[in-house]
Design a protein around this motif. Structure first.
Motif, PDB file in Angstrom:
ATOM      1  N   LYS A 150       6.451  -6.360  -4.384  1.00  9.35           N
ATOM      2  CA  LYS A 150       5.839  -7.302  -5.316  1.00  9.35           C
ATOM      3  C   LYS A 150       4.322  -7.182  -5.367  1.00  9.35           C
ATOM      4  O   LYS A 150       3.609  -8.170  -5.575  1.00  9.35           O
ATOM      5  CB  LYS A 150       6.226  -8.751  -4.965  1.00  9.35           C
ATOM      6  CG  LYS A 150       7.719  -8.978  -4.798  1.00  9.35           C
ATOM      7  CD  LYS A 150       8.512  -8.556  -6.030  1.00  9.35           C
ATOM      8  CE  LYS A 150       9.995  -8.817  -5.869  1.00  9.35           C
ATOM      9  NZ  LYS A 150      10.796  -8.301  -7.010  1.00  9.35           N
ATOM     10  N   GLY A 151       3.816  -5.965  -5.173  1.00  6.08           N
ATOM     11  CA  GLY A 151       2.391  -5.744  -5.236  1.00  6.08           C
ATOM     12  C   GLY A 151       1.974  -5.036  -6.510  1.00  6.08           C
ATOM     13  O   GLY A 151       2.730  -4.914  -7.469  1.00  6.08           O
ATOM     14  N   ILE A 152       0.746  -4.568  -6.522  1.00 10.16           N
ATOM     15  CA  ILE A 152       0.174  -3.824  -7.644  1.00 10.16           C
ATOM     16  C   ILE A 152      -0.378  -2.529  -7.087  1.00 10.16           C
ATOM     17  O   ILE A 152      -1.188  -2.545  -6.146  1.00 10.16           O
ATOM     18  CB  ILE A 152      -0.932  -4.639  -8.338  1.00 10.16           C
ATOM     19  CG1 ILE A 152      -0.355  -5.930  -8.937  1.00 10.16           C
ATOM     20  CG2 ILE A 152      -1.613  -3.812  -9.423  1.00 10.16           C
ATOM     21  CD1 ILE A 152      -1.405  -6.886  -9.477  1.00 10.16           C
ATOM     22  N   ILE A 153       0.052  -1.399  -7.622  1.00 11.06           N
ATOM     23  CA  ILE A 153      -0.336  -0.099  -7.068  1.00 11.06           C
ATOM     24  C   ILE A 153      -1.844   0.002  -6.939  1.00 11.06           C
ATOM     25  O   ILE A 153      -2.384   0.300  -5.867  1.00 11.06           O
ATOM     26  CB  ILE A 153       0.189   1.058  -7.946  1.00 11.06           C
ATOM     27  CG1 ILE A 153       1.723   1.071  -7.983  1.00 11.06           C
ATOM     28  CG2 ILE A 153      -0.332   2.403  -7.428  1.00 11.06           C
ATOM     29  CD1 ILE A 153       2.299   2.063  -8.994  1.00 11.06           C
ATOM     30  N   SER A 154      -2.545  -0.222  -8.038  1.00 13.22           N
ATOM     31  CA  SER A 154      -4.001  -0.035  -8.040  1.00 13.22           C
ATOM     32  C   SER A 154      -4.683  -0.982  -7.070  1.00 13.22           C
ATOM     33  O   SER A 154      -5.569  -0.575  -6.301  1.00 13.22           O
ATOM     34  CB  SER A 154      -4.548  -0.242  -9.448  1.00 13.22           C
ATOM     35  OG  SER A 154      -4.171  -1.519  -9.959  1.00 13.22           O
ATOM     36  N   ALA A 155      -4.300  -2.261  -7.091  1.00 15.80           N
ATOM     37  CA  ALA A 155      -4.961  -3.254  -6.246  1.00 15.80           C
ATOM     38  C   ALA A 155      -4.723  -2.981  -4.774  1.00 15.80           C
ATOM     39  O   ALA A 155      -5.651  -3.054  -3.948  1.00 15.80           O
ATOM     40  CB  ALA A 155      -4.482  -4.647  -6.622  1.00 15.80           C
ATOM     41  N   ASP A 156      -3.474  -2.663  -4.415  1.00 18.71           N
ATOM     42  CA  ASP A 156      -3.149  -2.449  -3.008  1.00 18.71           C
ATOM     43  C   ASP A 156      -3.848  -1.209  -2.452  1.00 18.71           C
ATOM     44  O   ASP A 156      -4.441  -1.243  -1.362  1.00 18.71           O
ATOM     45  CB  ASP A 156      -1.637  -2.325  -2.839  1.00 18.71           C
ATOM     46  CG  ASP A 156      -0.924  -3.653  -3.055  1.00 18.71           C
ATOM     47  OD1 ASP A 156      -1.573  -4.614  -3.509  1.00 18.71           O
ATOM     48  OD2 ASP A 156       0.278  -3.735  -2.773  1.00 18.71           O
ATOM     49  N   LEU A 157      -3.771  -0.105  -3.188  1.00 18.67           N
ATOM     50  CA  LEU A 157      -4.379   1.130  -2.695  1.00 18.67           C
ATOM     51  C   LEU A 157      -5.897   1.072  -2.741  1.00 18.67           C
ATOM     52  O   LEU A 157      -6.580   1.569  -1.835  1.00 18.67           O
ATOM     53  CB  LEU A 157      -3.862   2.328  -3.498  1.00 18.67           C
ATOM     54  CG  LEU A 157      -2.385   2.669  -3.315  1.00 18.67           C
ATOM     55  CD1 LEU A 157      -2.012   3.871  -4.180  1.00 18.67           C
ATOM     56  CD2 LEU A 157      -2.057   2.958  -1.853  1.00 18.67           C
ATOM     57  N   ALA A 158      -6.450   0.479  -3.791  1.00 17.67           N
ATOM     58  CA  ALA A 158      -7.911   0.391  -3.897  1.00 17.67           C
ATOM     59  C   ALA A 158      -8.492  -0.437  -2.761  1.00 17.67           C
ATOM     60  O   ALA A 158      -9.539  -0.094  -2.194  1.00 17.67           O
ATOM     61  CB  ALA A 158      -8.311  -0.189  -5.245  1.00 17.67           C
ATOM     62  N   LEU A 159      -7.839  -1.544  -2.422  1.00 17.31           N
ATOM     63  CA  LEU A 159      -8.345  -2.383  -1.340  1.00 17.31           C
ATOM     64  C   LEU A 159      -8.392  -1.613  -0.030  1.00 17.31           C
ATOM     65  O   LEU A 159      -9.408  -1.607   0.671  1.00 17.31           O
ATOM     66  CB  LEU A 159      -7.475  -3.624  -1.194  1.00 17.31           C
ATOM     67  CG  LEU A 159      -7.872  -4.578  -0.071  1.00 17.31           C
ATOM     68  CD1 LEU A 159      -9.247  -5.159  -0.316  1.00 17.31           C
ATOM     69  CD2 LEU A 159      -6.846  -5.685   0.097  1.00 17.31           C
ATOM     70  N   ILE A 160      -7.305  -0.940   0.302  1.00 13.59           N
ATOM     71  CA  ILE A 160      -7.257  -0.223   1.577  1.00 13.59           C
ATOM     72  C   ILE A 160      -8.223   0.954   1.593  1.00 13.59           C
ATOM     73  O   ILE A 160      -8.985   1.149   2.553  1.00 13.59           O
ATOM     74  CB  ILE A 160      -5.818   0.237   1.868  1.00 13.59           C
ATOM     75  CG1 ILE A 160      -4.940  -0.978   2.204  1.00 13.59           C
ATOM     76  CG2 ILE A 160      -5.786   1.238   3.023  1.00 13.59           C
ATOM     77  CD1 ILE A 160      -3.508  -0.646   2.531  1.00 13.59           C
ATOM     78  N   LEU A 161      -8.239   1.734   0.532  1.00  7.70           N
ATOM     79  CA  LEU A 161      -9.088   2.927   0.515  1.00  7.70           C
ATOM     80  C   LEU A 161     -10.556   2.599   0.283  1.00  7.70           C
ATOM     81  O   LEU A 161     -11.418   3.475   0.438  1.00  7.70           O
ATOM     82  CB  LEU A 161      -8.588   3.911  -0.541  1.00  7.70           C
ATOM     83  CG  LEU A 161      -7.239   4.570  -0.196  1.00  7.70           C
ATOM     84  CD1 LEU A 161      -6.760   5.462  -1.338  1.00  7.70           C
ATOM     85  CD2 LEU A 161      -7.338   5.378   1.093  1.00  7.70           C
ATOM     86  N   SER A 162     -10.858   1.351  -0.037  1.00  7.62           N
ATOM     87  CA  SER A 162     -12.268   0.985  -0.220  1.00  7.62           C
ATOM     88  C   SER A 162     -13.033   0.952   1.094  1.00  7.62           C
ATOM     89  O   SER A 162     -14.265   0.887   1.092  1.00  7.62           O
ATOM     90  CB  SER A 162     -12.385  -0.369  -0.923  1.00  7.62           C
ATOM     91  OG  SER A 162     -11.920  -1.430  -0.102  1.00  7.62           O
ATOM     92  N   VAL A 163     -12.323   1.005   2.231  1.00 10.71           N
ATOM     93  CA  VAL A 163     -13.036   1.075   3.513  1.00 10.71           C
ATOM     94  C   VAL A 163     -13.566   2.473   3.776  1.00 10.71           C
ATOM     95  O   VAL A 163     -14.334   2.681   4.727  1.00 10.71           O
ATOM     96  CB  VAL A 163     -12.138   0.626   4.685  1.00 10.71           C
ATOM     97  CG1 VAL A 163     -11.660  -0.799   4.474  1.00 10.71           C
ATOM     98  CG2 VAL A 163     -10.950   1.575   4.882  1.00 10.71           C
ATOM     99  N   GLU A 164     -13.142   3.447   2.952  1.00  9.20           N
ATOM    100  CA  GLU A 164     -13.548   4.829   3.151  1.00  9.20           C
ATOM    101  C   GLU A 164     -14.646   5.228   2.159  1.00  9.20           C
ATOM    102  O   GLU A 164     -14.636   4.792   1.013  1.00  9.20           O
ATOM    103  CB  GLU A 164     -12.347   5.760   2.967  1.00  9.20           C
ATOM    104  CG  GLU A 164     -11.258   5.562   4.005  1.00  9.20           C
ATOM    105  CD  GLU A 164     -11.723   5.934   5.403  1.00  9.20           C
ATOM    106  OE1 GLU A 164     -12.481   6.916   5.535  1.00  9.20           O
ATOM    107  OE2 GLU A 164     -11.323   5.258   6.369  1.00  9.20           O
TER     108      GLU A 164
END
Length: 382
Positions: free
Chosen positions: A99-113
């Motif tokens: 029940k997530g959003i591909i862009s939101a979930d991946l962008a949040l995690i990868l934004s630490v890099e």
């Protein structure tokens, strides 16, 4: 977003404590300290986040094809069946199952890099332990959600490799980036007229980590505004300016309370007993996101704060029409909180939002019956 709320699961409170609504003591909080007195704006394009948003489209999800059918028709034939299957796998795991959003979930995690290229993302994805350690330094880490990330990680790697193989980065640089760069100066010129960080710090009751707000302008991000780590957010480069400003006010306030505070968690959990609210939590279009109770409540709290702050800055708009159509009219808690903020002179009294929320719950002003009544009175204009 969903990742901004999961720390509730880390608080060990018994189910019995939430069996019925009860008045809890409200601690006296010190006045909010405003650490930053000016807002610095940094408006820029981003290949990294546009590529992650494009994954929504390339999955073939009809929800996004409403906005990007022509782009899908142009790009999809370049990919092999195996590559297309990777895009679909991302949707299946992140959206359909979790029940997530591909862009939101991946962008949040990868934004630490660091880095903004496809290669930078591939390098980062090759070192998941580094991602985990950096994410732990933010409010957005939890073991269950990182487990989900590890499940989708092979598909994300394959998807980004597919983007690289077909020259997505060159296509973006040639066709998308120039459009964004042409619009960015105009947006920045308008944003500098608004000093929002002191107001955000006032209502949150704590300082933001920085007074520089990074605005990443994207092409493939519709219909979302997306919070990532730090004082950064993603928005569409062609959104009307008032939406961009609303995004800026909104996204910096996730999460709007300390989820390590048992009193705050107790206040939030008490809302599970409100049938009017829970009907909206359980019965809304899942493509909008906010498919977990905690995420729904957090989003509505931030929406109420957003509307209150923009109104205090003199922005005039039809908030009734906005909430009538926003995400199918599901944000009934936001409306109730907004109404209470006006009646309780929230901005004038400079009360922090966590304290305000606990006080409204403890006083009985945010019960199920009151939620219904506040929504009715809001639309009636009273």
């Amino acid at each position: 977003m969903r990742f901004a709320t999961f720390l509730l699961m880390l608080v060990a409170l018994s189910a019995a404590a939430f069996a019925q609504r009860r008045v809890m003591p409200i601690d006296d909080l010190p006045p909010a300290v405003v650490e930053h007195h000016e807002t610095r704006w940094d408006v820029r394009p981003s290949l990294k986040y546009d590529a992650l948003c494009a994954l929504n489209v390339l999955s073939g999800d009809p929800y996004y094809l409403k906005f990007y059918q022509a782009d899908y028709d142009r790009l999809a034939p370049k990919f092999t069946p195996a590559e297309k299957a990777e895009f679909v796998a991302l949707k299946r795991i992140i959206k359909d199952q979790n029940k997530g959003i591909i862009s939101a979930d991946l962008a949040l995690i990868l934004s630490v890099e660091p880095g903004d290229s496809l290669d930078d993302m591939l390098v980062a994805l090759d070192k998941p332990n580094d991602i985990r350690e950096r994410l732990k330094q933010t409010p957005y880490y939890s073991a269950p959600n990182f487990t989900e990330f590890m499940q989708v990680r092979p598909h994300a790697i394959a998807a980004i490799r597919a983007l690289k193989r077909v020259g997505f980065d060159e296509d973006w640089s040639q066709h998308i980036r120039p459009q964004i760069m042409a619009k960015a100066p105009q947006i920045e010129k308008q944003l500098v007229q608004y000093n929002i960080v002191p107001l955000q710090e006032q209502v949150l009751g704590h300082a933001l980590p920085d007074n520089r707000i990074e605005v990443d302008l994207l092409y493939y991000s519709q219909p979302h505004g997306i919070k990532i780590t730090g004082t950064r957010f993603l928005t569409h480069f062609e959104y009307p300016f008032d939406i961009v400003l609303h995004n800026a006010v909104h996204e910096m306030m996730h999460p709007p309370y300390d989820l390590k505070s048992p009193a705050t968690v107790q206040a939030i959990e008490s809302l599970r007993h409100d049938a009017f609210l829970m009907d909206k939590v359980k019965h809304h279009d899942p493509s909008y996101g906010y498919n977990e109770f905690e995420g729904f409540v957090e989003e509505d709290c931030v929406q109420a704060l957003e509307q209150t702050i923009t109104q205090s800055m003199g922005m005039k708009e039809d908030e009734r029409e906005y909430w009538r159509i926003q995400d199918g009219g599901m944000h009934v808690l936001a409306i109730a909180l907004y109404e209470l903020m006006q009646r309780e002179r929230f901005m004038e009294l400079r009360e922090s939002f966590p304290h305000f929320l606990r006080r409204m719950v403890a006083s009985g002003k945010l019960t199920n019956e009151r939620l219904v009544q506040l929504n009715r009175e809001f639309y009636a204009g009273r």
